[in-house]
Design a protein around this motif. Structure first.
Motif, PDB file in Angstrom:
ATOM      1  N   LEU A 236       0.836  -1.204   0.000  1.00 48.64           N
ATOM      2  CA  LEU A 236       0.000   0.000   0.000  1.00 48.64           C
ATOM      3  C   LEU A 236       0.867   1.250   0.000  1.00 48.64           C
ATOM      4  O   LEU A 236       1.936   1.268   0.607  1.00 48.64           O
ATOM      5  CB  LEU A 236      -0.918   0.006   1.229  1.00 48.64           C
TER       6      LEU A 236
ATOM      7  N   TRP B 125     -12.592  -2.658   4.221  1.00 50.87           N
ATOM      8  CA  TRP B 125     -11.702  -3.062   3.135  1.00 50.87           C
ATOM      9  C   TRP B 125     -12.473  -3.427   1.868  1.00 50.87           C
ATOM     10  O   TRP B 125     -11.870  -3.804   0.864  1.00 50.87           O
ATOM     11  CB  TRP B 125     -10.804  -4.218   3.563  1.00 50.87           C
TER      12      TRP B 125
ATOM     13  N   THR C 130      -5.518  -4.575  -0.900  1.00 50.97           N
ATOM     14  CA  THR C 130      -6.852  -4.282  -0.360  1.00 50.97           C
ATOM     15  C   THR C 130      -7.727  -5.529  -0.397  1.00 50.97           C
ATOM     16  O   THR C 130      -8.438  -5.841   0.562  1.00 50.97           O
ATOM     17  CB  THR C 130      -7.495  -3.140  -1.163  1.00 50.97           C
TER      18      THR C 130
ATOM     19  N   GLN D 150      -4.857   4.236   3.715  1.00 54.64           N
ATOM     20  CA  GLN D 150      -4.987   2.781   3.685  1.00 54.64           C
ATOM     21  C   GLN D 150      -3.830   2.105   4.427  1.00 54.64           C
ATOM     22  O   GLN D 150      -4.026   1.137   5.150  1.00 54.64           O
ATOM     23  CB  GLN D 150      -5.047   2.261   2.251  1.00 54.64           C
TER      24      GLN D 150
END
Length: 183
Positions: free
Chosen positions: A64, A161, A118, A69
């Motif tokens: 990420l 998520w 994710t 996030q």
């Protein structure tokens, strides 16, 4: 999920237990109490799932960008470490030896970018809801609250998520029943 525990199947020994089973001894000590033994087995399963989630979030965080996030992934990572540590203490207090983490875990799919990270985070949390639904059913009243909290936390993180929101997190949706037609 593709069948392994929160993101993973241990890759240590070829004789490793099935992915949904705890690694390590589920023994409740010298007591032959079947309720206690079942609770310890379920707790070992939750511990194994948390070991795998901690590993999985290491992969998630690495893919990420430095943004919200990644901050969320770090928060989830810390939450899973804390939950793992709590299960280890509880299992030890019940006279059993907490299962150790595997040396590595097989991811359910390749994670090469932020989208894959994710997706893995959603997968991890969704899988944990199943483990925790089973734990709620298996442990006695004093531990049931902690198991229910873990189930709720996993469902909320799965939602954040991007996972689907089932009616009852951790419990598979029933198959549709055929409707009878009257001629």
């Amino acid at each position: 999920m593709v069948a392994p525990p929160p993101a993973a199947t241990p890759t240590e020994a070829p004789t490793a237990p099935p992915s949904d089973q705890p690694t390590g001894s589920p023994s409740a000590g010298p007591s032959a109490d079947p309720v206690a033994a079942a609770a310890v087995t379920a707790l070992q399963g939750a511990l194994g799932a948390e070991h795998a989630a901690v590993y999985g979030y290491g992969v998630v965080g690495a893919r990420l960008p430095e943004d919200q996030q990644r901050t969320d992934a770090r928060t989830a990572y810390a939450a899973h470490e804390a939950r793992r540590d709590a299960w280890q203490r509880l299992i030890g207090s019940l006279g059993a030896t907490p299962a150790a983490a595997a040396a590595g875990y097989q991811l359910p799919f390749a994670v090469t970018d932020a989208a894959g990270a994710t997706k893995l985070a959603a997968h991890l949390e969704t899988r944990l809801t199943t483990v925790y639904a089973d734990l709620v059913a298996a442990v006695p009243g004093p531990q049931r609250g902690a198991a229910a909290d873990a189930l709720r936390d996993g469902a909320l993180r799965a939602h954040r998520w991007g996972a689907a929101d089932p009616a009852f997190p951790g419990i598979p949706e029933p198959l549709p029943t055929p409707t009878a037609t009257i001629p």
